[in-house]
Structures are given as structure tokens and as C-alpha cells.
Design a protein around this motif. Sequence first.
Motif, mmCIF file in Angstrom:
data_model
loop_
_atom_site.group_PDB
_atom_site.id
_atom_site.type_symbol
_atom_site.label_atom_id
_atom_site.label_comp_id
_atom_site.label_asym_id
_atom_site.label_seq_id
_atom_site.Cartn_x
_atom_site.Cartn_y
_atom_site.Cartn_z
ATOM 1 N N GLN A 27 6.237 -4.526 -0.439
ATOM 2 C CA GLN A 27 7.659 -4.361 -0.725
ATOM 3 C C GLN A 27 8.519 -5.260 0.160
ATOM 4 O O GLN A 27 9.444 -5.888 -0.319
ATOM 5 C CB GLN A 27 8.083 -2.918 -0.455
ATOM 6 C CG GLN A 27 7.657 -1.938 -1.483
ATOM 7 C CD GLN A 27 8.569 -1.964 -2.678
ATOM 8 O OE1 GLN A 27 8.296 -2.664 -3.634
ATOM 9 N NE2 GLN A 27 9.639 -1.246 -2.622
ATOM 10 N N THR A 54 4.972 -6.215 10.535
ATOM 11 C CA THR A 54 4.573 -5.101 9.683
ATOM 12 C C THR A 54 5.054 -5.347 8.259
ATOM 13 O O THR A 54 5.873 -6.233 8.013
ATOM 14 C CB THR A 54 5.173 -3.760 10.171
ATOM 15 O OG1 THR A 54 6.603 -3.847 10.138
ATOM 16 C CG2 THR A 54 4.691 -3.406 11.559
ATOM 17 N N ARG A 59 6.085 -3.089 4.477
ATOM 18 C CA ARG A 59 6.221 -1.859 3.690
ATOM 19 C C ARG A 59 5.395 -2.083 2.440
ATOM 20 O O ARG A 59 5.613 -3.049 1.706
ATOM 21 C CB ARG A 59 7.676 -1.591 3.297
ATOM 22 C CG ARG A 59 8.582 -1.229 4.436
ATOM 23 C CD ARG A 59 8.331 0.117 5.042
ATOM 24 N NE ARG A 59 8.605 1.207 4.122
ATOM 25 C CZ ARG A 59 8.262 2.461 4.351
ATOM 26 N NH1 ARG A 59 7.639 2.795 5.456
ATOM 27 N NH2 ARG A 59 8.532 3.407 3.482
ATOM 28 N N TYR A 96 2.849 -0.093 -0.870
ATOM 29 C CA TYR A 96 2.427 1.132 -1.556
ATOM 30 C C TYR A 96 1.206 0.819 -2.406
ATOM 31 O O TYR A 96 1.060 -0.306 -2.892
ATOM 32 C CB TYR A 96 3.542 1.763 -2.383
ATOM 33 C CG TYR A 96 4.087 0.927 -3.511
ATOM 34 C CD1 TYR A 96 3.409 0.812 -4.728
ATOM 35 C CD2 TYR A 96 5.299 0.269 -3.395
ATOM 36 C CE1 TYR A 96 3.920 0.070 -5.773
ATOM 37 C CE2 TYR A 96 5.816 -0.473 -4.427
ATOM 38 C CZ TYR A 96 5.114 -0.563 -5.624
ATOM 39 O OH TYR A 96 5.621 -1.313 -6.652
ATOM 40 N N GLN A 100 0.138 4.453 -6.840
ATOM 41 C CA GLN A 100 0.974 5.497 -6.236
ATOM 42 C C GLN A 100 2.261 4.889 -5.681
ATOM 43 O O GLN A 100 2.475 4.877 -4.464
ATOM 44 C CB GLN A 100 0.227 6.196 -5.111
ATOM 45 C CG GLN A 100 -1.021 6.918 -5.525
ATOM 46 C CD GLN A 100 -1.727 7.507 -4.313
ATOM 47 O OE1 GLN A 100 -1.222 7.524 -3.201
ATOM 48 N NE2 GLN A 100 -2.930 7.988 -4.539
ATOM 49 N N GLU A 156 5.123 5.920 -5.359
ATOM 50 C CA GLU A 156 5.945 6.854 -4.576
ATOM 51 C C GLU A 156 5.422 7.037 -3.149
ATOM 52 O O GLU A 156 6.086 7.614 -2.298
ATOM 53 C CB GLU A 156 6.025 8.220 -5.278
ATOM 54 C CG GLU A 156 4.737 9.025 -5.270
ATOM 55 C CD GLU A 156 3.644 8.567 -6.235
ATOM 56 O OE1 GLU A 156 2.533 9.101 -6.139
ATOM 57 O OE2 GLU A 156 3.891 7.695 -7.092
ATOM 58 N N ASN A 157 4.242 6.509 -2.850
ATOM 59 C CA ASN A 157 3.589 6.681 -1.556
ATOM 60 C C ASN A 157 3.741 5.411 -0.709
ATOM 61 O O ASN A 157 2.777 4.734 -0.392
ATOM 62 C CB ASN A 157 2.112 7.026 -1.783
ATOM 63 C CG ASN A 157 1.416 7.414 -0.508
ATOM 64 O OD1 ASN A 157 2.059 7.708 0.499
ATOM 65 N ND2 ASN A 157 0.111 7.407 -0.527
ATOM 66 N N GLU A 158 4.966 5.098 -0.309
ATOM 67 C CA GLU A 158 5.253 3.880 0.446
ATOM 68 C C GLU A 158 5.118 4.135 1.946
ATOM 69 O O GLU A 158 5.493 5.196 2.438
ATOM 70 C CB GLU A 158 6.677 3.431 0.118
ATOM 71 C CG GLU A 158 7.024 2.076 0.657
ATOM 72 C CD GLU A 158 8.394 1.617 0.198
ATOM 73 O OE1 GLU A 158 9.136 1.110 1.047
ATOM 74 O OE2 GLU A 158 8.715 1.778 -0.989
ATOM 75 N N TYR A 159 4.588 3.152 2.671
ATOM 76 C CA TYR A 159 4.420 3.289 4.120
ATOM 77 C C TYR A 159 4.408 1.917 4.779
ATOM 78 O O TYR A 159 4.274 0.895 4.104
ATOM 79 C CB TYR A 159 3.150 4.068 4.463
ATOM 80 C CG TYR A 159 1.917 3.617 3.714
ATOM 81 C CD1 TYR A 159 1.113 2.606 4.211
ATOM 82 C CD2 TYR A 159 1.566 4.208 2.505
ATOM 83 C CE1 TYR A 159 -0.019 2.194 3.524
ATOM 84 C CE2 TYR A 159 0.443 3.794 1.808
ATOM 85 C CZ TYR A 159 -0.340 2.796 2.327
ATOM 86 O OH TYR A 159 -1.460 2.381 1.631
ATOM 87 N N SER A 160 4.555 1.890 6.096
ATOM 88 C CA SER A 160 4.524 0.647 6.868
ATOM 89 C C SER A 160 3.171 0.509 7.546
ATOM 90 O O SER A 160 2.620 1.490 8.048
ATOM 91 C CB SER A 160 5.601 0.658 7.955
ATOM 92 O OG SER A 160 6.864 0.577 7.388
ATOM 93 N N ILE A 161 2.676 -0.728 7.560
ATOM 94 C CA ILE A 161 1.415 -1.012 8.242
ATOM 95 C C ILE A 161 1.510 -2.367 8.929
ATOM 96 O O ILE A 161 2.350 -3.191 8.588
ATOM 97 C CB ILE A 161 0.214 -1.011 7.273
ATOM 98 C CG1 ILE A 161 0.401 -2.061 6.185
ATOM 99 C CG2 ILE A 161 -0.015 0.349 6.685
ATOM 100 C CD1 ILE A 161 -0.860 -2.354 5.426
#
Length: 59
Positions: free
Chosen positions: A28, A36, A38, A40, A44, A46-51
Motif C-alpha cells: 500500500q 517499512t 504497509r 495486506y 484479506q 481488510e488485514n493491513e499491517y506494517s512490516i
Amino acid sequence: MNVQRAKEIAESPIMANVLFNGVPVYIQHVDDEEATARVYPLDQPENEYSIALDQLVEK
């Protein structure tokens, strides 16, 4: 994955094959200061996260 390549993928209209722990993900946004992204999982949104970018692999 390096910051520049992650930005190229995030800005491209063409879908790249990027994996996080073997799971296909969509980038994203890339934070170049923190190195990092963003993301997903493709199945999924709706399951967004940072890595950390070093955890992403392009196939």
C-alpha cells in the motif's frame, strides 16, 4: 527488499509478485525513513499491517 524497489512496486499499476512469509501481499505504502511498508494479504484486504522491508521478497 530495498526501499527504492518497494516504492517502484507500490507506485506501479502492474501487480508484482511480492511475498511476506510465503504469503502474497500488496504494498500500500512505503515509509523510506523507517524502511517499512504497509501491506495486506491479497486474499484479506481488510488485514493491513506494517512490516520491515527486509521481510518482503519479490518472486
